[in-house]
Design a protein around this motif. Structure first.
Motif, PDB file in Angstrom:
ATOM      1  N   GLU A  62     -12.425  -6.781   1.402  1.00 46.12           N
ATOM      2  CA  GLU A  62     -11.685  -7.308   2.555  1.00 46.12           C
ATOM      3  C   GLU A  62     -10.396  -6.523   2.787  1.00 46.12           C
ATOM      4  OE1 GLU A  62     -13.860 -10.871   0.720  1.00 46.12           O
ATOM      5  OE2 GLU A  62     -12.907  -9.018   0.070  1.00 46.12           O
ATOM      6  N   TRP A  63      -9.693  -6.169   1.702  1.00 48.86           N
ATOM      7  CA  TRP A  63      -8.460  -5.402   1.850  1.00 48.86           C
ATOM      8  C   TRP A  63      -8.767  -3.967   2.268  1.00 48.86           C
ATOM      9  CZ3 TRP A  63      -3.657  -6.012   2.901  1.00 48.86           C
ATOM     10  CH2 TRP A  63      -2.698  -5.034   2.599  1.00 48.86           C
ATOM     11  N   ARG A  66      -9.333  -4.136   6.013  1.00 52.72           N
ATOM     12  CA  ARG A  66      -8.086  -4.290   6.783  1.00 52.72           C
ATOM     13  C   ARG A  66      -7.325  -2.971   6.834  1.00 52.72           C
ATOM     14  NH1 ARG A  66      -7.137  -9.617   8.124  1.00 52.72           N
ATOM     15  NH2 ARG A  66      -5.174  -8.933   9.082  1.00 52.72           N
ATOM     16  N   GLU A 103       1.215  -9.448   9.405  1.00 51.36           N
ATOM     17  CA  GLU A 103      -0.120 -10.028   9.353  1.00 51.36           C
ATOM     18  C   GLU A 103      -0.894  -9.519   8.144  1.00 51.36           C
ATOM     19  OE1 GLU A 103      -4.243 -10.013  11.985  1.00 51.36           O
ATOM     20  OE2 GLU A 103      -2.347  -9.436  12.942  1.00 51.36           O
ATOM     21  N   GLU A 104      -0.703  -8.227   7.799  1.00 47.64           N
ATOM     22  CA  GLU A 104      -1.410  -7.652   6.651  1.00 47.64           C
ATOM     23  C   GLU A 104      -0.923  -8.272   5.349  1.00 47.64           C
ATOM     24  OE1 GLU A 104      -3.916  -5.902   7.367  1.00 47.64           O
ATOM     25  OE2 GLU A 104      -3.362  -5.750   9.480  1.00 47.64           O
ATOM     26  N   GLU A 105       0.382  -8.465   5.246  1.00 42.00           N
ATOM     27  CA  GLU A 105       0.916  -9.088   4.032  1.00 42.00           C
ATOM     28  C   GLU A 105       0.407 -10.513   3.873  1.00 42.00           C
ATOM     29  OE1 GLU A 105       4.842  -8.220   2.438  1.00 42.00           O
ATOM     30  OE2 GLU A 105       5.333  -7.348   4.386  1.00 42.00           O
ATOM     31  N   ALA A 107      -2.371 -11.680   5.037  1.00 40.31           N
ATOM     32  CA  ALA A 107      -3.793 -11.604   4.682  1.00 40.31           C
ATOM     33  C   ALA A 107      -3.969 -11.313   3.194  1.00 40.31           C
ATOM     34  CB  ALA A 107      -4.478 -10.526   5.516  1.00 40.31           C
ATOM     35  N   LEU A 108      -3.106 -10.458   2.644  1.00 44.18           N
ATOM     36  CA  LEU A 108      -3.189 -10.131   1.214  1.00 44.18           C
ATOM     37  C   LEU A 108      -2.878 -11.359   0.366  1.00 44.18           C
ATOM     38  CD1 LEU A 108      -3.694  -7.970  -0.890  1.00 44.18           C
ATOM     39  CD2 LEU A 108      -1.300  -7.270  -0.693  1.00 44.18           C
ATOM     40  N   GLN A 110      -3.519 -14.420   1.180  1.00 46.02           N
ATOM     41  CA  GLN A 110      -4.712 -15.265   1.247  1.00 46.02           C
ATOM     42  C   GLN A 110      -5.813 -14.730   0.336  1.00 46.02           C
ATOM     43  OE1 GLN A 110      -5.192 -18.297   2.850  1.00 46.02           O
ATOM     44  NE2 GLN A 110      -2.963 -18.098   3.032  1.00 46.02           N
ATOM     45  N   LEU A 111      -5.959 -13.408   0.279  1.00 41.06           N
ATOM     46  CA  LEU A 111      -6.981 -12.819  -0.594  1.00 41.06           C
ATOM     47  C   LEU A 111      -6.687 -13.121  -2.059  1.00 41.06           C
ATOM     48  CD1 LEU A 111      -7.526  -9.327   1.100  1.00 41.06           C
ATOM     49  CD2 LEU A 111      -9.144 -11.228   1.017  1.00 41.06           C
TER      50      LEU A 111
END
Length: 852
Positions: A62-63, A66, A103-105, A107-108, A110-111
């Motif tokens: 997933e990362w 992204r 948004e990327e941070e 998302a990380l 959440q991962l």
């Protein structure tokens, strides 16, 4: 609570004093017929993450996705700048991008929730209940691992964690691990085990001491136990324990009156000590080697004298290693709220990589586990105090990022910053092979050494040090821009979290002693990295890129299943990824002249064949001429950024003759059994009188179906249906004979599996007959002195031993010893076991030896 342990049915002294398996050796079917990426039991170095980096080397998919989408959305001019950027500039640009891409941070974050590593008392209680269930079923090994999981999730110092240790001690007692049982009882007492439950563990302690023949200590514990029970007014609650106590006292009296004779020890038979003289110029290397450098081969090792097979050439401790998450081994059936499976993280010490029996959990997280309190304390001081609260992030971003961080932490910020500053001036010279062959200036000598060979100290000595590691090539220009971008975002994210969690001082080795002992909690990320953390990020990025070509897989043979039957299945697994600066000096050959083996975090390189003075010392990075065609090898090796020109590749490319692998692993004609040939989709029989043709896809489909049937047969064996497994395997053999070459590796694999099934049934003669056929095919592919042949002979020796074929067993042991000692040395576990078998057989009465 777990059930109280009964007194061991056999005389405890035998279990305590002897770990011998002379009377029941086990077949270890570790088939060498698997893909090259996992058969490297002799330890070739790994390369590209997609190929040999192992599961979890790169960030989660997933990362990666992204990062790929973010790269594609960048302005083309910015992509061009990033592609051409130095490591220093890449980190600066990566910091800017993550600062604007909130948004990327998010998302990380959440991962990271998908791989939690914090303590969870609710999970601990659940694991303990599952452990109790397994204990009641008599599955003590499964219970042991579940109790360890329970302890790792429980808060330190709580009464609950003391119960986890006490329960685990019961499983250890049943498994005969008396010393470990006593250690767990001591842990339970230190963590405040409830006083009302103490009689139970004191009884267990007395049993252990009795089994270890520590009679005075056992007597002292029994007195304490009697007084505790006497002080308790409710005697009925202790009736069972009183009965057990009286049994122990009787047994203690018997031992004092009639001590058992000491058993003659056969374990630990010592082989001939290895002759070893360390090189004065290369740490951990033999004096029979010298370090050379040229533009074509870079740094490499050359024999300075004639070398014989089996001679140790390099003995090196990893500068840094990180345990790979690994594949899960199911402990029980059914889906559960928490994962009950055992992984590498549950089976091996996170610092020294020794196999775990009763793990010591980290006090701050549920992930890290150690073989002893000493290992736990050392890991905390060296790096884990920084890594502890970042566990979920490091698991999400992969082993390579984790290894890069740990490398920097072990090196220390002073050394890291010195070499990073030097690299800003020295990298330009390092890109030119001609410049690298010349002595460096005095200003650069601290970085590369006075001799001009990168990585050497100012005294010209090449050591297994951070300086040598730093000078391993990162191949910055060869990596794809997308891969560099992913790595940059990942290391910047780690450094931002270090800063946000208040771990910057720990990472920079600037903590006070009081700060070092306290686990940290993660906080909100900061907008801008400090200059020091940018230096850390730059070093980490360098190391992540280095790992593609310089990482080393540490491999072990791992048992599948409980391991308590007559037949034990084993397979080679990637245990950890590591940096070995001296081992990295060895260049690749598809036909190597060395073998590499591991013991914990230590690697040993041995000559696998004679090496003449002046000849380069080489080992295989994975693609081996016995296992792959030259085209496949070249394709895989291209990910190391070089084209292989070893003798095996040149011979195959220049002659145009089909490789041995292609010939022996070919299809045969369904009608006349001649070899099928052809490069197109349609294959034709090589027998002109036959002229049969067949679709390559059709034959490949039959091969895949056959492999599925073999897998089903092995599944039947695992559930105890050996007779059905035999029928299915024999049917597979008949089918394979109609379209596969008799020399095909799968034909040998089926013989190996049949040997395994017959050994399960105790039909040793049948097992030996099939295994001998397997050995013929292994020798044909790998050679009579190969490590693969050695492993097969080891299995045959065990079968012959169990079948009482004394004379043949002794000759097989001798041959297996000769091969395996070359690859693993005289002190290896397999050599020790072969010597134990030989000693046991040699002590049989002469009339038995003459009959066999």
């Amino acid at each position: 609570m777990v059930p109280r342990s009964p007194l061991p049915p056999n005389p405890p002294a035998a279990a305590a004093k002897s770990s011998r398996r002379h009377c029941r050796h086990r077949l270890l079917p570790a088939p060498p017929y698997v893909t090259p990426s996992v058969t490297r039991q002799h330890g070739a170095s790994i390369g590209c993450p997609a190929l040999y980096g192992g599961r979890g080397a790169l960030p989660v998919l997933e990362w990666q996705g992204r990062a790929a989408r973010l790269w594609a959305a960048l302005d083309p001019a910015l992509r061009e700048r990033l592609a051409a950027a130095s490591l220093h500039d890449a980190v600066r640009l990566g910091c800017e991008l993550l600062r604007t891409e909130e948004e990327e941070e998010a998302a990380l974050v959440q991962l990271c929730l998908q791989t939690p590593t914090d303590k969870n008392p609710e999970a601990s209680s659940w694991y303990r209940e599952q452990g109790n269930r397994e204990f009641k079923r008599g599955r003590y090994q499964a219970a042991l691992r579940l109790y360890s999981k329970a302890a790792s999730h429980q808060l330190p110092g709580s009464p609950e964690v003391s119960v986890c240790f006490a329960n685990r001690s019961a499983a250890l007692l049943h498994l005969g691990h008396f010393e470990a049982c006593l250690e767990d009882i001591a842990r339970a007492e230190r963590h405040g085990y409830p006083d009302r439950l103490l009689p139970k563990v004191l009884l267990r302690k007395a049993e252990c001491l009795l089994c270890l023949e520590r009679l005075q200590d056992a007597q002292d514990i029994l007195r304490v136990l009697e007084s505790k029970i006497a002080l308790d007014g409710v005697m009925t609650a202790h009736l069972t324990r009183l009965k057990k106590l009286s049994q122990l006292k009787v047994k203690l009296g018997e031992k004092e009156r009639c001590p058992e004779p000491a058993l003659e020890a056969h374990g630990g038979i010592q082989g001939e000590p290895e002759i070893w003289e360390e090189n004065s110029s290369i740490s951990g290397a033999s004096s029979s080697l010298s370090l050379s450098f040229d533009a074509e081969r870079g740094r490499h090792l050359v024999a300075s004298q004639d070398i014989v097979p089996g001679q140790s050439l390099v003995k090196e401790e990893a500068f840094v290693s990180v345990l790979c998450p690994g594949e899960s081994l199911p402990l029980q059936d059914g889906d559960t709220a928490w994962d009950t499976r055992a992984t590498n993280a549950d089976l091996y010490c996170h610092r020294c990589l020794r196999q775990l029996l009763a793990s010591v959990p980290c006090q701050g997280c549920s992930y890290a586990k150690y073989c002893s309190q000493g290992c736990a304390d050392m890991a905390w001081q060296q790096y884990h105090r920084t890594e502890c609260s970042l566990g979920a992030l490091l698991l999400t971003l992969g082993v390579f990022c984790h290894l890069a961080l740990r490398t920097v932490l072990l090196a220390g910020f002073a050394e890291v910053s010195r070499l990073v500053a030097w690299s800003h001036h020295g990298d330009k010279n390092l890109r030119s092979p001609e410049a690298r062959c010349k002595p460096l200036s005095e200003a650069a000598a601290a970085g590369a050494g006075s001799r001009g060979i990168p990585g050497c100290g100012s005294n010209g000595r090449y050591q297994s040090s951070y300086q040598a590691l730093f000078h391993l090539l990162p191949h910055t220009e060869q990596h794809s821009p997308e891969h560099k971008f992913l790595c940059t975002l990942s290391v910047v994210a780690i450094c931002k979290q270090l800063q946000a969690a208040g771990l910057e001082a720990a990472a920079l080795n600037q903590e006070s002693p009081q700060q070092r002992s306290k686990p940290k909690a993660c906080g909100k990320t900061s907008d801008e990295l400090s200059p020091e953390l940018k230096t850390v990020a730059e070093a980490m990025l360098r190391h992540v890129l280095q790992l593609q070509c310089n990482a080393q897989a540490i491999t072990v043979m791992q048992e599948l299943g409980p391991g308590d039957g007559a037949v034990v299945d084993k397979k080679p697994v990637r245990l950890a990824t590591a940096f070995f600066p001296v081992l990295s000096l060895l260049n690749h050959s598809c036909r190597p002249n060395t073998s590499v083996s591991f013991s914990g975090t230590a690697a040993t390189v041995r000559a696998s064949q004679p090496i003449s003075s002046g000849q380069e010392v080489l080992h295989c990075y994975g693609p081996h001429w016995c296992r792959m065609r030259v085209a496949d090898r070249q394709q895989l090796l291209s990910q190391y950024f070089f084209e292989c020109h070893c003798r095996a590749c040149l011979e195959e490319l220049e002659s145009g003759v089909k490789s041995v692998v292609s010939i022996r692993n070919s299809f045969c004609c369904p009608k006349c059994q001649a070899q099928m040939q052809g490069e197109d989709d349609t294959l034709c029989c090589s027998n002109e009188a036959c002229a049969t043709s067949a679709s390559r896809d059709h034959l490949s489909g039959r091969l895949q179906d056959l492999q599925q049937q073999i897998k089903k047969a092995l599944d039947l064996l695992r559930v105890g249906k050996a007779d059905q497994a035999i029928k299915m395997l024999l049917k597979c053999q008949m089918d394979a004979g109609t379209f596969l070459s008799p020399e095909h590796l799968l034909m040998g694999e089926m013989e190996d599996h049949l040997a395994q099934v017959y050994a399960t049934l105790g039909k040793w003669q049948e097992a030996a007959r099939h295994l001998k056929k397997s050995i013929e095919i292994v020798e044909m592919h790998h050679g009579p002195s190969s490590v693969e042949t050695g492993h097969e002979l080891f299995k045959l020796a065990q079968i012959l031993f169990n079948g009482f074929a004394v004379s043949e067993a002794l000759s097989t042991i001798q041959r297996a010893e000769g091969i395996l000692s070359v690859h693993f040395g005289p002190q290896s576990a397999q050599i020790q076991e072969l010597q134990e078998m030989k000693a046991c057989l040699s002590q049989l009465p002469r009339n038995i030896l003459q009959r066999t």
